[in-house]
Design a protein around this motif. Structure first.
Motif, PDB file in Angstrom:
ATOM      1  N   ALA A 178      24.404  42.838  44.699  1.00 30.58           N
ATOM      2  CA  ALA A 178      24.176  44.142  44.067  1.00 30.58           C
ATOM      3  C   ALA A 178      25.492  44.904  43.919  1.00 30.58           C
ATOM      4  O   ALA A 178      25.726  45.585  42.909  1.00 30.58           O
ATOM      5  CB  ALA A 178      23.182  44.958  44.895  1.00 30.58           C
ATOM      6  N   SER A 179      26.371  44.775  44.905  1.00 32.35           N
ATOM      7  CA  SER A 179      27.683  45.430  44.829  1.00 32.35           C
ATOM      8  C   SER A 179      28.504  44.878  43.668  1.00 32.35           C
ATOM      9  O   SER A 179      29.188  45.624  42.954  1.00 32.35           O
ATOM     10  CB  SER A 179      28.431  45.244  46.154  1.00 32.35           C
ATOM     11  N   GLU A 180      28.432  43.555  43.480  1.00 37.35           N
ATOM     12  CA  GLU A 180      29.194  42.932  42.386  1.00 37.35           C
ATOM     13  C   GLU A 180      28.661  43.375  41.024  1.00 37.35           C
ATOM     14  O   GLU A 180      29.435  43.651  40.105  1.00 37.35           O
ATOM     15  CB  GLU A 180      29.143  41.410  42.530  1.00 37.35           C
ATOM     16  N   VAL A 181      27.341  43.439  40.879  1.00 35.47           N
ATOM     17  CA  VAL A 181      26.747  43.897  39.616  1.00 35.47           C
ATOM     18  C   VAL A 181      27.146  45.344  39.354  1.00 35.47           C
ATOM     19  O   VAL A 181      27.519  45.724  38.232  1.00 35.47           O
ATOM     20  CB  VAL A 181      25.204  43.758  39.656  1.00 35.47           C
ATOM     21  N   TRP A 182      27.074  46.171  40.378  1.00 33.02           N
ATOM     22  CA  TRP A 182      27.394  47.600  40.294  1.00 33.02           C
ATOM     23  C   TRP A 182      28.842  47.821  39.838  1.00 33.02           C
ATOM     24  O   TRP A 182      29.152  48.797  39.159  1.00 33.02           O
ATOM     25  CB  TRP A 182      27.162  48.199  41.673  1.00 33.02           C
ATOM     26  N   SER A 183      29.723  46.884  40.204  1.00 36.50           N
ATOM     27  CA  SER A 183      31.149  47.014  39.890  1.00 36.50           C
ATOM     28  C   SER A 183      31.552  46.274  38.613  1.00 36.50           C
ATOM     29  O   SER A 183      32.736  46.234  38.261  1.00 36.50           O
ATOM     30  CB  SER A 183      31.977  46.473  41.061  1.00 36.50           C
ATOM     31  N   ARG A 184      30.593  45.664  37.924  1.00 36.88           N
ATOM     32  CA  ARG A 184      30.908  44.781  36.788  1.00 36.88           C
ATOM     33  C   ARG A 184      31.447  45.557  35.597  1.00 36.88           C
ATOM     34  O   ARG A 184      30.990  46.645  35.282  1.00 36.88           O
ATOM     35  CB  ARG A 184      29.651  44.005  36.399  1.00 36.88           C
ATOM     36  N   ARG A 185      32.427  44.952  34.913  1.00 36.20           N
ATOM     37  CA  ARG A 185      32.962  45.519  33.662  1.00 36.20           C
ATOM     38  C   ARG A 185      32.747  44.499  32.542  1.00 36.20           C
ATOM     39  O   ARG A 185      32.866  43.294  32.748  1.00 36.20           O
ATOM     40  CB  ARG A 185      34.452  45.833  33.791  1.00 36.20           C
ATOM     41  N   VAL A 186      32.426  45.003  31.351  1.00 37.94           N
ATOM     42  CA  VAL A 186      32.165  44.159  30.186  1.00 37.94           C
ATOM     43  C   VAL A 186      33.170  44.536  29.103  1.00 37.94           C
ATOM     44  O   VAL A 186      33.429  45.718  28.860  1.00 37.94           O
ATOM     45  CB  VAL A 186      30.721  44.367  29.661  1.00 37.94           C
ATOM     46  N   SER A 187      33.737  43.536  28.440  1.00 34.34           N
ATOM     47  CA  SER A 187      34.752  43.820  27.417  1.00 34.34           C
ATOM     48  C   SER A 187      34.126  44.534  26.217  1.00 34.34           C
ATOM     49  O   SER A 187      32.947  44.339  25.888  1.00 34.34           O
ATOM     50  CB  SER A 187      35.410  42.522  26.950  1.00 34.34           C
ATOM     51  N   THR A 188      34.926  45.350  25.552  1.00 29.30           N
ATOM     52  CA  THR A 188      34.449  46.103  24.387  1.00 29.30           C
ATOM     53  C   THR A 188      34.001  45.165  23.266  1.00 29.30           C
ATOM     54  O   THR A 188      33.017  45.431  22.570  1.00 29.30           O
ATOM     55  CB  THR A 188      35.555  47.049  23.894  1.00 29.30           C
ATOM     56  N   ALA A 189      34.704  44.046  23.105  1.00 26.38           N
ATOM     57  CA  ALA A 189      34.330  43.087  22.049  1.00 26.38           C
ATOM     58  C   ALA A 189      32.924  42.542  22.284  1.00 26.38           C
ATOM     59  O   ALA A 189      32.107  42.458  21.349  1.00 26.38           O
ATOM     60  CB  ALA A 189      35.346  41.951  21.999  1.00 26.38           C
ATOM     61  N   ARG A 190      32.624  42.182  23.529  1.00 29.30           N
ATOM     62  CA  ARG A 190      31.291  41.646  23.833  1.00 29.30           C
ATOM     63  C   ARG A 190      30.216  42.720  23.635  1.00 29.30           C
ATOM     64  O   ARG A 190      29.129  42.444  23.127  1.00 29.30           O
ATOM     65  CB  ARG A 190      31.243  41.132  25.274  1.00 29.30           C
ATOM     66  N   ILE A 191      30.516  43.953  24.042  1.00 31.21           N
ATOM     67  CA  ILE A 191      29.529  45.030  23.898  1.00 31.21           C
ATOM     68  C   ILE A 191      29.203  45.264  22.434  1.00 31.21           C
ATOM     69  O   ILE A 191      28.034  45.414  22.050  1.00 31.21           O
ATOM     70  CB  ILE A 191      30.058  46.329  24.547  1.00 31.21           C
ATOM     71  N   ASN A 192      30.218  45.263  21.571  1.00 30.16           N
ATOM     72  CA  ASN A 192      29.969  45.554  20.159  1.00 30.16           C
ATOM     73  C   ASN A 192      29.313  44.389  19.435  1.00 30.16           C
ATOM     74  O   ASN A 192      28.560  44.600  18.475  1.00 30.16           O
ATOM     75  CB  ASN A 192      31.269  46.006  19.489  1.00 30.16           C
ATOM     76  N   ALA A 193      29.573  43.162  19.885  1.00 25.69           N
ATOM     77  CA  ALA A 193      28.843  42.017  19.332  1.00 25.69           C
ATOM     78  C   ALA A 193      27.353  42.150  19.665  1.00 25.69           C
ATOM     79  O   ALA A 193      26.487  41.914  18.818  1.00 25.69           O
ATOM     80  CB  ALA A 193      29.413  40.716  19.892  1.00 25.69           C
ATOM     81  N   TRP A 194      27.073  42.541  20.905  1.00 24.97           N
ATOM     82  CA  TRP A 194      25.669  42.761  21.295  1.00 24.97           C
ATOM     83  C   TRP A 194      25.075  43.919  20.495  1.00 24.97           C
ATOM     84  O   TRP A 194      23.932  43.837  20.027  1.00 24.97           O
ATOM     85  CB  TRP A 194      25.606  43.081  22.797  1.00 24.97           C
ATOM     86  N   LEU A 195      25.825  45.020  20.326  1.00 26.52           N
ATOM     87  CA  LEU A 195      25.306  46.193  19.645  1.00 26.52           C
ATOM     88  C   LEU A 195      24.927  45.878  18.199  1.00 26.52           C
ATOM     89  O   LEU A 195      23.873  46.304  17.718  1.00 26.52           O
ATOM     90  CB  LEU A 195      26.358  47.313  19.670  1.00 26.52           C
TER      91      LEU A 195
END
Length: 446
Positions: A350-367
């Motif tokens: 849960a700590s690792e998930v809470w601290s996770r960062r996602v790249s902007t490129a991946r976020i916008n591909a998903w969006l």
């Protein structure tokens, strides 16, 4: 750094918790005029000038049957004396030496531990006759002191410097920090203290059938599979409308501070009566504070013979707690010591998930894909346009959307986006924050 240990002992209501707060530099211990407020040992890092130490606040020493609550409190205090490098024995200078002080002065003297005698409540010279009377305890020269006003700290610093060993250097954990901060919270009598005692392998916290034994939020250092953990046991949290007692109100607010200080919060449920309204309220609190979350189903040994129960409770969790969809639900028994490794693995995950960062490129591909599958609605004939997304923070994951008319975006659509982010980037059970930032470009006509 492995600091030397100082235990504060004395009969009830002589100002031990006020002294503890003074030494650690903040109000960690509950303080009230009534005796017996402190029940568990509470620990913190204390300092006076250049003298640093680990300090333990203890329950007031009282004669009592060993099996009673008072007797168990006394046993905790005696354990703290055995653990200490020095003892601060506190008397009330205004009351003078009372008959109740003498057997405990003898107990401290027999321990063989260096003792510093504190004649508290001697501010402005008040109670000096009581301070002089303290010579009769045979514990050396008393230090006239005022924990309330900080008088006598210089004399105490000199006395500690004489009796404390030099601190040993200690390697930090592999994370290079102070360890993962984990708070254990829940309703009264959910078994929080029993679970922590089993985790650390000793009867460190008071337990018993009486609800509400724990009043302070207690902090303990522990190690699990080579990883340093700072555990916080908290008072049982009840609905405020049902809290009349001033001390319990203080205890509940102390628990809230522990949640805010923690990185991961374990909400401990009683598996025989899970998902009570107060359990759901506590989860709401943890989510609103943005902390990583794990749900522990304690006392599982009492219901483990019911087929399909765990699957049913996990489904209940998904239905009742959609804001933390996918949160780990771990069956365990603090009394039997079962399920602790699985609980701690869920905490680390849960700590690792809470601290996770996602790249902007991946976020916008998903969006792009999410908008094609389910476009935002139109408002007054004008289409809401989402142009761009990025992650602005972690701990918890916080995303920002940029576009026009986003303040008109329906809550159902923001839920769709949050659930999509959770699923696409493997963010189960953690709070997700979403900020909507409307374009300020005056030439943007949408």
């Amino acid at each position: 750094m492995d600091l030397p240990t100082v235990a504060i002992v004395g009969r009830p209501n002589v100002g031990k918790s006020t002294l503890f707060n003074r030494l650690v530099g903040r109000k960690l211990a509950l303080v009230d005029d009534r005796p017996g407020v402190t029940r568990d040992r509470r620990e913190g890092e204390g300092f006076i000038g250049d003298v640093a130490f680990r300090v333990i606040d203890t329950a007031g020493l009282e004669e009592a049957d060993a099996d009673s609550l008072l007797g168990r409190m006394r046993a905790q205090t005696e354990a703290a004396i055995l653990e200490a490098d020095a003892v601060l024995f506190v008397i009330d200078a205004r009351a003078g030496v009372l008959p109740a002080d003498r057997p405990f002065a003898e107990l401290v003297r027999r321990s063989g531990c260096p003792v510093i005698l504190i004649a508290n409540k001697a501010e402005g010279g008040a109670g000096m006759s009581g301070a002089y009377e303290a010579f009769s305890l045979g514990l050396g020269d008393p230090i006239p002191f005022s924990a309330e006003h900080g008088e006598g700290l210089g004399s105490l610093q000199d006395a500690l410097r004489e009796v404390l060993p030099e601190p040993d250097e200690e390697d930090e954990d592999e994370e290079g920090g102070k360890g993962l901060r984990v708070a254990i919270v829940g309703r009264p009598n959910a078994g929080k203290s029993t679970l922590i005692n089993r985790m650390i392998g000793e009867d460190r916290l008071l337990v018993g059938p009486e609800a509400g034994i724990t009043r302070d939020s207690i902090s303990l250092d522990w190690e699990w599979r080579g990883r340093r953990i700072k555990l916080h046991d908290t008072a049982g949290m009840r609905r405020r409308a049902r809290i009349d007692d001033k001390l319990e109100k203080l205890a509940v607010s102390d628990g809230l501070r522990a949640v805010r200080f923690a990185e991961v919060v374990v909400v401990l449920l009683d598996a025989t009566i899970p998902f009570e309204k107060q359990d759901l309220t506590i989860v709401d609190l943890v989510e609103s504070e943005g902390r990583a979350l794990v749900i522990g189903l304690n006392k599982w040994d009492l219901v483990a013979d019911q087929p399909g129960l765990l699957k049913s409770l996990r489904e209940d969790c998904t239905r009742l707690l959609p804001q933390v969809r996918g949160v780990s639900v771990v069956p365990l028994s603090g009394l039997a010591g079962e399920g602790i490794d699985k609980l701690m693995q869920a905490v680390v995950d849960a700590s690792e998930v809470w601290s996770r960062r996602v790249s902007t490129a991946r976020i916008n591909a998903w969006l792009t894909d999410a908008l094609q599958r389910n476009p935002p609605p139109a408002v007054s004939g004008r289409r809401i346009k989402i142009r761009y997304a990025t992650q602005v923070k972690s701990r918890p994951p916080h995303f920002a959307l940029f576009g026009n008319q986003l303040d008109a975006l329906p809550k159902s659509y923001t839920r769709y986006l949050v659930n999509g982010l959770r699923e696409a980037f493997d963010l189960p059970g953690t709070p997700i924050r979403l900020s909507l930032r409307t374009s300020k470009n005056p030439f943007d006509k949408g």
